[in-house]
Design a protein around this motif. Structure first.
Motif, mmCIF file in Angstrom:
data_model
loop_
_atom_site.group_PDB
_atom_site.id
_atom_site.type_symbol
_atom_site.label_atom_id
_atom_site.label_comp_id
_atom_site.label_asym_id
_atom_site.label_seq_id
_atom_site.Cartn_x
_atom_site.Cartn_y
_atom_site.Cartn_z
ATOM 1 N N ASP A 240 0.850 -1.196 0.000
ATOM 2 C CA ASP A 240 0.000 0.000 0.000
ATOM 3 C C ASP A 240 0.884 1.245 0.000
ATOM 4 O O ASP A 240 0.901 2.034 0.948
ATOM 5 C CB ASP A 240 -0.932 -0.026 1.215
ATOM 6 C CG ASP A 240 -1.910 1.136 1.220
ATOM 7 O OD1 ASP A 240 -2.048 1.796 0.160
ATOM 8 O OD2 ASP A 240 -2.515 1.409 2.273
ATOM 9 N N THR A 241 1.644 1.406 -1.081
ATOM 10 C CA THR A 241 2.560 2.535 -1.237
ATOM 11 C C THR A 241 2.513 2.976 -2.699
ATOM 12 O O THR A 241 2.096 2.216 -3.582
ATOM 13 C CB THR A 241 4.005 2.142 -0.883
ATOM 14 O OG1 THR A 241 4.396 1.027 -1.716
ATOM 15 C CG2 THR A 241 4.135 1.742 0.579
ATOM 16 N N ASP A 242 2.967 4.186 -2.949
ATOM 17 C CA ASP A 242 3.119 4.612 -4.338
ATOM 18 C C ASP A 242 4.212 3.771 -4.996
ATOM 19 O O ASP A 242 5.309 3.633 -4.434
ATOM 20 C CB ASP A 242 3.491 6.092 -4.411
ATOM 21 C CG ASP A 242 2.335 6.989 -4.016
ATOM 22 O OD1 ASP A 242 1.187 6.651 -4.361
ATOM 23 O OD2 ASP A 242 2.580 8.026 -3.357
ATOM 24 N N LYS A 243 3.922 3.252 -6.169
ATOM 25 C CA LYS A 243 4.855 2.313 -6.796
ATOM 26 C C LYS A 243 4.605 2.265 -8.301
ATOM 27 O O LYS A 243 3.515 2.582 -8.789
ATOM 28 C CB LYS A 243 4.682 0.909 -6.212
ATOM 29 C CG LYS A 243 3.250 0.411 -6.285
ATOM 30 C CD LYS A 243 3.042 -0.835 -5.444
ATOM 31 C CE LYS A 243 1.572 -1.206 -5.351
ATOM 32 N NZ LYS A 243 0.797 -0.215 -4.550
ATOM 33 N N ASP A 244 5.629 1.848 -9.033
ATOM 34 C CA ASP A 244 5.486 1.569 -10.457
ATOM 35 C C ASP A 244 5.123 0.103 -10.630
ATOM 36 O O ASP A 244 5.811 -0.786 -10.091
ATOM 37 C CB ASP A 244 6.790 1.865 -11.201
ATOM 38 C CG ASP A 244 7.054 3.355 -11.323
ATOM 39 O OD1 ASP A 244 6.075 4.128 -11.395
ATOM 40 O OD2 ASP A 244 8.236 3.752 -11.352
ATOM 41 N N VAL A 245 4.060 -0.143 -11.362
ATOM 42 C CA VAL A 245 3.577 -1.500 -11.617
ATOM 43 C C VAL A 245 3.688 -1.792 -13.107
ATOM 44 O O VAL A 245 3.312 -0.969 -13.943
ATOM 45 C CB VAL A 245 2.120 -1.669 -11.149
ATOM 46 C CG1 VAL A 245 1.575 -3.038 -11.549
ATOM 47 C CG2 VAL A 245 2.022 -1.484 -9.641
ATOM 48 N N GLU A 246 4.225 -2.951 -13.426
ATOM 49 C CA GLU A 246 4.283 -3.420 -14.810
ATOM 50 C C GLU A 246 3.613 -4.784 -14.882
ATOM 51 O O GLU A 246 3.919 -5.667 -14.076
ATOM 52 C CB GLU A 246 5.722 -3.560 -15.292
ATOM 53 C CG GLU A 246 6.537 -2.281 -15.321
ATOM 54 C CD GLU A 246 7.984 -2.585 -15.644
ATOM 55 O OE1 GLU A 246 8.333 -2.534 -16.838
ATOM 56 O OE2 GLU A 246 8.744 -2.897 -14.713
ATOM 57 N N ILE A 247 2.731 -4.953 -15.842
ATOM 58 C CA ILE A 247 2.165 -6.267 -16.141
ATOM 59 C C ILE A 247 2.715 -6.686 -17.497
ATOM 60 O O ILE A 247 2.336 -6.136 -18.539
ATOM 61 C CB ILE A 247 0.630 -6.247 -16.163
ATOM 62 C CG1 ILE A 247 0.066 -5.712 -14.850
ATOM 63 C CG2 ILE A 247 0.098 -7.658 -16.436
ATOM 64 C CD1 ILE A 247 -1.456 -5.533 -14.859
ATOM 65 N N TRP A 248 3.637 -7.637 -17.493
ATOM 66 C CA TRP A 248 4.223 -8.143 -18.736
ATOM 67 C C TRP A 248 3.269 -9.175 -19.326
ATOM 68 O O TRP A 248 2.897 -10.160 -18.666
ATOM 69 C CB TRP A 248 5.592 -8.767 -18.462
ATOM 70 C CG TRP A 248 6.662 -7.756 -18.187
ATOM 71 C CD1 TRP A 248 6.732 -6.903 -17.112
ATOM 72 C CD2 TRP A 248 7.800 -7.475 -18.996
ATOM 73 N NE1 TRP A 248 7.845 -6.110 -17.209
ATOM 74 C CE2 TRP A 248 8.526 -6.436 -18.344
ATOM 75 C CE3 TRP A 248 8.296 -8.000 -20.184
ATOM 76 C CZ2 TRP A 248 9.718 -5.926 -18.866
ATOM 77 C CZ3 TRP A 248 9.477 -7.485 -20.704
ATOM 78 C CH2 TRP A 248 10.171 -6.467 -20.054
#
Length: 403
Positions: free
Chosen positions: A145-153
């Motif tokens: 539950d933090t600001d983050k970069d998410v990538e779905i490959w």
């Protein structure tokens, strides 16, 4: 972004549906609007229109290296997609494609999508049959539950239509940052055949280690020096470019030596029209015993097929090399010569011997399971070696960028 109440698994959540747009998708040449959503393509429509080859149509729509990227505080993510999966008549079904979810560059979840359409290929006749299927969902929960970069490959080995993205917190496009863009072209080995997952193909692993943004134009069975592929490379913005040439030309038995040499020059000339000073690396084939000294065409091993296994054989005659038929040794020698010749007037052109990525000694320890494609462990080996040989130290890309 639209909040939507939903009761999933007995737990009421407020899901936010975010439209899938080009702002959120990286690694694709274009996104085609379909009745279900968006289909990522790795070749633009004008290039696809220049060949009727069904193999190329299939593989360029398999989104190797394509990922959905965003910034969020979401702890739960859902992605609806419609997969199209290959099956081969008489063989067991292939495993469903894998989706890798990365948080700030680290693997945080994996999953697959149920349902989907199927494309059944009869290897004896070359015929295909398409059966429609249903949209499915891959879910990821328990994210920090933090600001983050998410990538779905997206799966590297099955065509995918993007239908809907849901999260339990708002989504914004991730910052592009200042990471160099690496544009790579190659065969099914670069495409990722037999890698464990989309973020563990050898180019994806090398990109992560090299700190670059990957555009993967590895095209299974289709690294054939096509002019439209060269023009796509020419027109794609990139800071670093590599082309891995050879194996498909041999196993397709496409060219003789007389045509191969000017075709390589023409391919490189076209790339240079759009990228006159960009570091450009030409890599030769990795070790593959069936084609080292035996020309193509390559074919399925029928004895292995009868036992439910996929293996490949070379059907050419080594004596045909005298008539100009190509083998991997011939191609390695010619590519080294061509790069040396051109580099005299092109200081940003570099060469990498594919045997330095995977050679005869490596084959003894990590053989190619189907005699043609590396397995997951070998993808990791190649990704690590490419990063060290090309991106690090005095490697071609590192030295050129720092010159």
């Amino acid at each position: 972004m639209t909040p939507v109440p939903s009761n999933r698994g007995g737990v009421i959540n407020t899901w936010i549906t975010t439209p899938l747009t080009a702002e959120l998708v990286r690694g694709a040449a274009e996104l085609e609007r379909t009745e279900h959503g968006l289909r990522p393509h790795r070749l633009p429509a004008w290039a696809r229109a220049q060949t009727p080859d069904p193999q190329l149509a299939m593989v360029e729509a398999q989104p190797s290296g394509v990922r959905i990227t965003f910034r969020t505080r979401a702890t739960a993510v859902e992605l609806d997609t419609l997969a199209t999966r290959r099956t081969y008549a008489g063989l067991p079904p292939r495993p469903h494609g894998v989706y890798d979810l990365l948080v700030d560059g680290r693997l945080a979840g994996q999953g697959s999508v149920p349902g989907g359409a199927t494309l059944t290929i009869d290897m004896a006749t070359g015929s295909t049959e398409h059966r429609p299927g249903a949209v499915g969902t891959v879910s990821f929960t328990g994210l920090p539950d933090t600001d983050k970069d998410v990538e779905i490959w997206l799966p590297h080995n099955e065509a995918t239509e993007l239908v809907a993205l849901r999260t339990d917190a708002p989504v914004a496009p991730a910052a592009r940052g200042d990471r160099p863009v690496w544009l790579h072209h190659g065969s099914s080995i670069s495409h990722g055949s037999d890698a464990a997952s989309p973020s563990t193909t050898w180019p994806a692993l090398a990109a992560a280690k090299g700190g670059v943004e990957l555009i993967n134009l590895g095209l299974g069975g289709s690294a054939l020096l096509d002019p439209f592929t060269a023009r796509t490379l020419r027109d794609t913005p990139a800071d670093l470019i590599s082309v891995k040439i050879g194996i498909n030309l041999v196993n397709a038995d496409l060219l003789r030596l007389r045509a191969f040499i000017p075709a390589v020059h023409g391919f490189l000339d076209t790339i240079r029209e759009g990228h006159p000073h960009t570091p450009l690396l030409v890599a030769s084939p990795i070790y593959c015993p069936i084609h080292e000294d035996t020309p193509g065409p390559g074919a399925f091993d029928l004895d292995a097929l009868r036992e439910g296994q996929v293996k490949f054989v070379a059907t050419g005659d080594p004596a045909e090399r005298a008539a100009g038929k190509l083998t991997l040794r011939v191609i390695r020698d010619e590519l080294a010569r061509i790069v040396t010749q051109r580099a005299a007037g092109d200081p940003h052109l570099h060469h990498l011997n594919g045997l330095d990525l995977y050679g005869e000694a490596d084959f003894a320890e990590l053989p190619l399971p189907d005699r043609l494609h590396p397995d997951a462990a070998t993808h990791r080996l190649m990704g690590d070696r490419f990063a060290k040989l090309v991106f690090a130290g005095d490697g071609a890309f590192a030295a050129d960028r720092n010159a």
